[in-house]
Design an enzyme around this catalytic site. Structure first.
Site, mmCIF file in Angstrom:
data_model
loop_
_atom_site.group_PDB
_atom_site.id
_atom_site.type_symbol
_atom_site.label_atom_id
_atom_site.label_comp_id
_atom_site.label_asym_id
_atom_site.label_seq_id
_atom_site.Cartn_x
_atom_site.Cartn_y
_atom_site.Cartn_z
ATOM 1 N N CYS A 112 -17.845 -23.008 2.145
ATOM 2 C CA CYS A 112 -18.411 -21.808 2.786
ATOM 3 C C CYS A 112 -19.807 -21.481 2.253
ATOM 4 C CB CYS A 112 -17.492 -20.622 2.599
ATOM 5 S SG CYS A 112 -15.832 -20.933 3.210
ATOM 6 N N HIS A 253 -21.538 -14.555 3.680
ATOM 7 C CA HIS A 253 -20.427 -15.316 4.244
ATOM 8 C C HIS A 253 -19.328 -14.346 4.663
ATOM 9 C CE1 HIS A 253 -17.183 -17.964 4.923
ATOM 10 N NE2 HIS A 253 -16.553 -17.689 3.797
ATOM 11 N N ASN A 283 -13.199 -16.085 9.609
ATOM 12 C CA ASN A 283 -13.968 -16.858 8.625
ATOM 13 C C ASN A 283 -14.254 -18.249 9.206
ATOM 14 O OD1 ASN A 283 -14.740 -18.522 6.511
ATOM 15 N ND2 ASN A 283 -13.300 -17.665 5.045
HETATM 16 O O1 UT7 Z 1 -14.119 -18.566 2.739
HETATM 17 C C1 UT7 Z 1 -13.379 -18.827 1.611
HETATM 18 C C2 UT7 Z 1 -13.280 -17.662 0.763
HETATM 19 N N1 UT7 Z 1 -11.986 -17.048 0.943
HETATM 20 C C3 UT7 Z 1 -11.859 -15.768 0.657
HETATM 21 O O2 UT7 Z 1 -12.804 -15.109 0.335
HETATM 22 C C4 UT7 Z 1 -10.465 -15.164 0.695
HETATM 23 C C5 UT7 Z 1 -10.366 -14.117 -0.384
HETATM 24 N N2 UT7 Z 1 -9.057 -13.461 -0.373
HETATM 25 C C6 UT7 Z 1 -8.722 -12.568 0.562
HETATM 26 O O3 UT7 Z 1 -9.473 -12.282 1.475
HETATM 27 C C7 UT7 Z 1 -7.393 -11.870 0.413
HETATM 28 O O4 UT7 Z 1 -6.826 -12.217 -0.842
HETATM 29 C C8 UT7 Z 1 -6.380 -12.242 1.545
HETATM 30 C C9 UT7 Z 1 -6.825 -11.601 2.850
HETATM 31 C C10 UT7 Z 1 -6.255 -13.736 1.695
HETATM 32 C C11 UT7 Z 1 -4.996 -11.665 1.220
HETATM 33 O O5 UT7 Z 1 -5.073 -10.269 1.023
HETATM 34 P P1 UT7 Z 1 -4.404 -9.600 -0.258
HETATM 35 O O6 UT7 Z 1 -4.630 -8.160 -0.158
HETATM 36 O O7 UT7 Z 1 -4.927 -10.315 -1.470
HETATM 37 O O8 UT7 Z 1 -2.880 -9.911 -0.012
HETATM 38 P P2 UT7 Z 1 -1.851 -10.658 -0.963
HETATM 39 O O9 UT7 Z 1 -2.099 -12.119 -0.964
HETATM 40 O O10 UT7 Z 1 -1.781 -9.947 -2.278
HETATM 41 O O11 UT7 Z 1 -0.489 -10.410 -0.211
HETATM 42 C C12 UT7 Z 1 0.081 -9.087 -0.120
HETATM 43 C C13 UT7 Z 1 1.362 -9.163 0.686
HETATM 44 C C14 UT7 Z 1 2.305 -10.258 0.219
HETATM 45 O O12 UT7 Z 1 3.625 -9.767 0.365
HETATM 46 P P3 UT7 Z 1 4.444 -9.239 -0.922
HETATM 47 O O13 UT7 Z 1 4.502 -10.411 -1.853
HETATM 48 O O14 UT7 Z 1 3.624 -8.104 -1.479
HETATM 49 O O15 UT7 Z 1 5.758 -8.839 -0.345
HETATM 50 C C15 UT7 Z 1 2.100 -11.369 1.222
HETATM 51 O O16 UT7 Z 1 3.251 -12.171 1.378
HETATM 52 O O17 UT7 Z 1 1.053 -9.462 2.046
HETATM 53 C C16 UT7 Z 1 1.838 -10.590 2.480
HETATM 54 N N3 UT7 Z 1 1.060 -11.326 3.464
HETATM 55 C C17 UT7 Z 1 1.081 -11.041 4.767
HETATM 56 N N4 UT7 Z 1 1.757 -10.122 5.473
HETATM 57 C C18 UT7 Z 1 1.548 -10.079 6.798
HETATM 58 C C19 UT7 Z 1 0.200 -12.341 3.240
HETATM 59 N N5 UT7 Z 1 -0.347 -12.742 4.409
HETATM 60 C C20 UT7 Z 1 0.191 -11.939 5.366
HETATM 61 C C21 UT7 Z 1 0.022 -11.852 6.756
HETATM 62 N N6 UT7 Z 1 0.706 -10.906 7.433
HETATM 63 N N7 UT7 Z 1 -0.832 -12.657 7.437
#
Ligand code: UT7
Length: 327
Positions: A112, A253, A283
């Site tokens: 990216c 980005h 993204n």
């Molecule tokens: O271009 C490359 C660079 N990439 C990035 O910059 C990505 C950086 N990271 C992020 O943008 C965020 O970490 C994400 C958007 C990927 C995830 O958001 P988050 O607030 O960090 O969520 P999380 O991974 O902590 O997940 C929270 C909860 C989890 O459930 P539990 O364990 O709390 O019960 C996940 O299983 O959300 C759940 N979850 C979802 N729920 C519904 C994860 N993905 C989804 C989904 N829909 N799509």
């Protein structure tokens, strides 16, 4: 040393569009979760007949038209992509399809951050006088490498391409840059090769295989971005002799609206100066910066003389920022 000007932008039209409600029929997610956590409402995906090369050619053609140049005048093409149609590289095909007969062309992989790395690389060729006109394209088709059953990643990505034309000039409008890597965090975001051992003869064994799906530790990448992107921007601004309040637009980005908001807050930048089109594209990896840039130039938000910061971050982990004066 000569200087560099950025003289035109372009992007590819990509369809069809896949919105969050449609995605909710594929995996256990919701429009509300995706919008709240990322800001994304829809993404665009290439059709089965299209590839990175098609998108890259279209973006470059539009950027050249905007710059008022013909493909024959281009001497350098850098295709920033992590998803070439061919592992040997797609830039040669882009060169041929564009009709840029005089241009040397190569792929550059920095995920990216690839577009920022590509612009800085092209600028070095222009500043030494080796070439006078370059096209840098950011193009990715991540939809080919996403596990469409993994809700943690499939909601994030889309396909796209954008391009910018750089020309050598007496006045240097690339005011400063900073590129960085942190390979110690490589495992946080991968699209890794996985081979099966295949004994050939005696004690000689090779591996044959394929690439796995994109795997990401979202929270670690998030923390990396929020901490390191403001730092890399500050360094690039320091080299340019500027401070963030002197910047008209920040073109980052597009990974997550929360990352854009957090970076803006750390740099004390008002939200309207942090450009975003995440809601419509998701993204698009190396394509995201030139797509936002092209939209803002064509809508008249970015105008000649404006000071811009372009900043990318992603797999590698890589990150980079550059400061330029538009036009
Ligand atoms: O271009 C490359 C660079 N990439 C990035 O910059 C990505 C950086 N990271 C992020 O943008 C965020 O970490 C994400 C958007 C990927 C995830 O958001 P988050 O607030 O960090 O969520 P999380 O991974 O902590 O997940 C929270 C909860 C989890 O459930 P539990 O364990 O709390 O019960 C996940 O299983 O959300 C759940 N979850 C979802 N729920 C519904 C994860 N993905 C989804 C989904 N829909 N799509």
């Amino acid at each position: 040393m000569l200087g560099v000007r950025l003289t035109g932008t372009g992007r590819a039209e990509v369809s069809p569009r896949l919105d969050n409600h449609q995605l909710s029929q594929l995996v256990d997610t919701s429009d509300e979760w995706i919008v709240t956590r990322t800001g994304i409402r829809a993404r665009r995906l290439v059709s089965a007949e299209q590839g990175v090369t098609d998108l890259a050619v279209q973006a470059a053609q539009n950027a050249l038209a905007a710059a008022g140049l013909t493909p024959f005048e281009v001497e350098l093409i850098i295709l920033a992509t992590s998803t070439p149609d061919d592992l040997f590289g797609s830039a040669s095909l882009v060169q041929d399809r564009l009709g840029a007969k005089r241009a040397v062309a190569f792929d550059l992989t920095a995920a990216c951050s690839g577009f920022v790395f590509g612009v800085v690389t092209a600028a070095q060729f222009l500043k030494t006088g080796a070439y006078r006109r370059a096209v840098v394209i950011g193009a990715d088709v991540l939809s080919r490498w996403v596990d469409w059953q993994d809700r943690r990643t499939c909601v994030l990505f889309g396909d796209g391409a954008g391009a910018v034309v750089l020309e050598a000039s007496a006045q240097d409008r690339l005011l400063g840059f900073e590129l960085q890597n942190d390979g110690s965090q490589n495992a946080c975001l991968t699209l890794a090769y996985q081979g099966q051992p295949r004994p050939l003869i005696d004690d000689v064994t090779v591996t044959l295989g394929a690439y796995q799906f994109i795997a990401m530790n979202g929270q670690e990448v998030y923390k990396f971005a929020v901490k390191r992107v403001p730092e890399v921007i500050e360094k690039a601004l320091f080299r340019a002799g500027l401070t963030s309040d002197q910047v008209d637009y920040f073109v980052l980005h597009q990974a997550n609206q929360r990352i854009l908001d957090a970076v803006a807050a750390k740099l004390a930048v008002p939200p309207e100066r942090m450009l975003s089109n995440l809601d419509r594209y998701g993204n698009t990896s190396a394509a995201s910066i030139p797509i936002v840039l092209d939209e803002a130039v064509r809508s008249g938000h970015i105008q000649a003389g404006h000071t811009l910061v372009l900043a990318g971050f992603g797999a590698g982990l890589t990150l980079g920022a550059l400061v330029c004066r538009w036009g």
